[in-house]
Design a protein around this motif. Sequence first.
Motif, PDB file in Angstrom:
ATOM      1  N   ASP A 215       0.815  -1.205   0.000  1.00 38.65           N
ATOM      2  CA  ASP A 215       0.000   0.000   0.000  1.00 38.65           C
ATOM      3  C   ASP A 215       0.852   1.259   0.000  1.00 38.65           C
ATOM      4  OD1 ASP A 215      -2.197  -1.596   0.006  1.00 38.65           O
ATOM      5  OD2 ASP A 215      -2.566  -1.450   2.157  1.00 38.65           O
ATOM      6  N   ARG A 216       2.081   1.152   0.569  1.00 40.07           N
ATOM      7  CA  ARG A 216       2.955   2.317   0.639  1.00 40.07           C
ATOM      8  C   ARG A 216       3.928   2.357  -0.528  1.00 40.07           C
ATOM      9  NH1 ARG A 216       4.110   1.104   6.254  1.00 40.07           N
ATOM     10  NH2 ARG A 216       6.187   0.540   5.584  1.00 40.07           N
ATOM     11  N   GLY A 217       4.171   1.178  -1.109  1.00 37.76           N
ATOM     12  CA  GLY A 217       5.173   1.101  -2.159  1.00 37.76           C
ATOM     13  C   GLY A 217       6.567   1.060  -1.580  1.00 37.76           C
ATOM     14  N   ARG A 218       7.514   0.583  -2.349  1.00 41.47           N
ATOM     15  CA  ARG A 218       8.906   0.576  -1.940  1.00 41.47           C
ATOM     16  C   ARG A 218       9.766   1.168  -3.044  1.00 41.47           C
ATOM     17  NH1 ARG A 218      12.078  -3.382  -0.857  1.00 41.47           N
ATOM     18  NH2 ARG A 218      12.887  -2.990   1.179  1.00 41.47           N
ATOM     19  N   PRO A 219      10.766   1.955  -2.700  1.00 46.10           N
ATOM     20  CA  PRO A 219      11.155   2.316  -1.358  1.00 46.10           C
ATOM     21  C   PRO A 219      10.276   3.343  -0.688  1.00 46.10           C
ATOM     22  CG  PRO A 219      12.542   3.444  -2.927  1.00 46.10           C
ATOM     23  CD  PRO A 219      11.653   2.526  -3.724  1.00 46.10           C
ATOM     24  N   GLY A 220       9.257   3.863  -1.362  1.00 50.90           N
ATOM     25  CA  GLY A 220       8.285   4.723  -0.707  1.00 50.90           C
ATOM     26  C   GLY A 220       8.831   6.072  -0.278  1.00 50.90           C
ATOM     27  N   ARG A 221       9.285   6.869  -1.238  1.00 50.32           N
ATOM     28  CA  ARG A 221       9.719   8.221  -0.894  1.00 50.32           C
ATOM     29  C   ARG A 221       8.572   8.960  -0.224  1.00 50.32           C
ATOM     30  NH1 ARG A 221      14.331   9.887  -3.358  1.00 50.32           N
ATOM     31  NH2 ARG A 221      15.128   8.626  -5.083  1.00 50.32           N
ATOM     32  N   SER A 222       8.893   9.763   0.770  1.00 48.24           N
ATOM     33  CA  SER A 222       7.819  10.447   1.491  1.00 48.24           C
ATOM     34  C   SER A 222       8.268  11.828   1.939  1.00 48.24           C
ATOM     35  CB  SER A 222       7.389   9.627   2.712  1.00 48.24           C
ATOM     36  OG  SER A 222       8.448   9.540   3.639  1.00 48.24           O
ATOM     37  N   GLU A 223       7.312  12.729   2.045  1.00 46.46           N
ATOM     38  CA  GLU A 223       7.610  14.061   2.554  1.00 46.46           C
ATOM     39  C   GLU A 223       8.052  13.991   4.009  1.00 46.46           C
ATOM     40  OE1 GLU A 223       4.246  16.507   2.007  1.00 46.46           O
ATOM     41  OE2 GLU A 223       4.304  16.440  -0.196  1.00 46.46           O
ATOM     42  N   GLU A 224       7.578  12.943   4.729  1.00 44.48           N
ATOM     43  CA  GLU A 224       7.913  12.816   6.139  1.00 44.48           C
ATOM     44  C   GLU A 224       9.418  12.664   6.344  1.00 44.48           C
ATOM     45  OE1 GLU A 224       5.520  11.261   4.664  1.00 44.48           O
ATOM     46  OE2 GLU A 224       3.678  11.798   5.719  1.00 44.48           O
ATOM     47  N   THR A 225      10.070  11.876   5.476  1.00 46.41           N
ATOM     48  CA  THR A 225      11.516  11.681   5.605  1.00 46.41           C
ATOM     49  C   THR A 225      12.250  12.989   5.356  1.00 46.41           C
ATOM     50  OG1 THR A 225      11.236   9.418   4.773  1.00 46.41           O
ATOM     51  CG2 THR A 225      13.479  10.286   4.847  1.00 46.41           C
ATOM     52  N   GLU A 226      11.841  13.721   4.340  1.00 49.13           N
ATOM     53  CA  GLU A 226      12.474  15.005   4.047  1.00 49.13           C
ATOM     54  C   GLU A 226      12.279  15.980   5.203  1.00 49.13           C
ATOM     55  OE1 GLU A 226      10.809  16.307   0.395  1.00 49.13           O
ATOM     56  OE2 GLU A 226      11.766  14.741  -0.817  1.00 49.13           O
ATOM     57  N   ARG A 227      11.134  15.901   5.874  1.00 50.70           N
ATOM     58  CA  ARG A 227      10.862  16.800   6.991  1.00 50.70           C
ATOM     59  C   ARG A 227      11.801  16.508   8.164  1.00 50.70           C
ATOM     60  NH1 ARG A 227       5.470  15.956   7.707  1.00 50.70           N
ATOM     61  NH2 ARG A 227       5.102  17.232   5.860  1.00 50.70           N
ATOM     62  N   VAL A 228      12.086  15.228   8.406  1.00 48.14           N
ATOM     63  CA  VAL A 228      13.013  14.867   9.485  1.00 48.14           C
ATOM     64  C   VAL A 228      14.419  15.356   9.158  1.00 48.14           C
ATOM     65  CG1 VAL A 228      14.101  12.944  10.706  1.00 48.14           C
ATOM     66  CG2 VAL A 228      11.660  12.875  10.228  1.00 48.14           C
ATOM     67  N   ILE A 229      14.830  15.206   7.904  1.00 54.04           N
ATOM     68  CA  ILE A 229      16.154  15.673   7.489  1.00 54.04           C
ATOM     69  C   ILE A 229      16.271  17.178   7.688  1.00 54.04           C
ATOM     70  CG2 ILE A 229      17.682  15.996   5.504  1.00 54.04           C
ATOM     71  CD1 ILE A 229      16.708  13.278   4.463  1.00 54.04           C
TER      72      ILE A 229
END
Length: 292
Positions: free
Chosen positions: A228-242
């Motif tokens: 449902d999320r896909g892989r590797p599943g790029r997300s805005e959430e990861t960029e926000r943590v960075i």
Amino acid sequence: MLNRADPRRGALRLLLRLLEGEASRLRRISGAAADDFENLLRARFLTEDNLVYSTICDECGEGESALVEVRNGRTGILCGIEGFVERDPESLAAFRLERDGFARALREALTEGEEGGASFSKISDHLWRLGGFSRGGASGTAFLALRLKTPDDFVFLDQAITSRPRPSVGAVFTLQREAAPGLRLSLGYRLIPCAEALQLTEGGLRLRIAALAEAFPEIARFSPELRDRGRPGRSEETERVIRHLQEQGSWPKGTNACIRAIQEAWSGVHPASEIPAISTIKDHLRKLASVA
């Protein structure tokens, strides 16, 4: 109830550090890790086990070790200068680290509480056969190895693995991130670092299916949890943590250090969201490097 919005960040890290040590009995931890220690008590990974045998005497100013004694129902320490000095029993309490309890909790997290498959068994004080499991269309067998430091440790694990039929998926949960150079697991088995694969919640240990799929792509291919999320599943959430780490001025050097920093900071930025797979984080780091 566990303290902190995200007990995984400290309590799980403390638990894994204690499991890596050789001590089974320990005194209460104070200071910055006090809340994490209490969380492990509430989660029953630590249980009270009578009194410590000795402690540092703070009565005479010499700072020497003093035996703990119980006299006529009074608990205290035996100081070489001051003699018997009464102490609050709670301050001298000893606690037992529940290694077997951790292994069983990991088994439940892996199988989602379902019994099925091969049985759980303790092989040694540092090695457990967690048994069979089925995830994402792939069936497998898992072990927990708390000590993989020497060639003999790997030989012992290999003997335990090869004594059973070979599964389609073989997972060895461990405290280390990778095998030492020149040391290899039996064919079909992969190391799964507990620090990356587990979360500690109020309900107990929780397995991050993404960490399992990181080692076994067949799980990712068939698992609804990941499809449902896909892989590797790029997300805005990861960029926000960075961005959060960069704005705080705590952006480390080196890929592995960056991955660990993102994993540790994730829960503070996204407390209700699962930490992404390492492959997802690496994709974002590569993207960041290409822009820089």
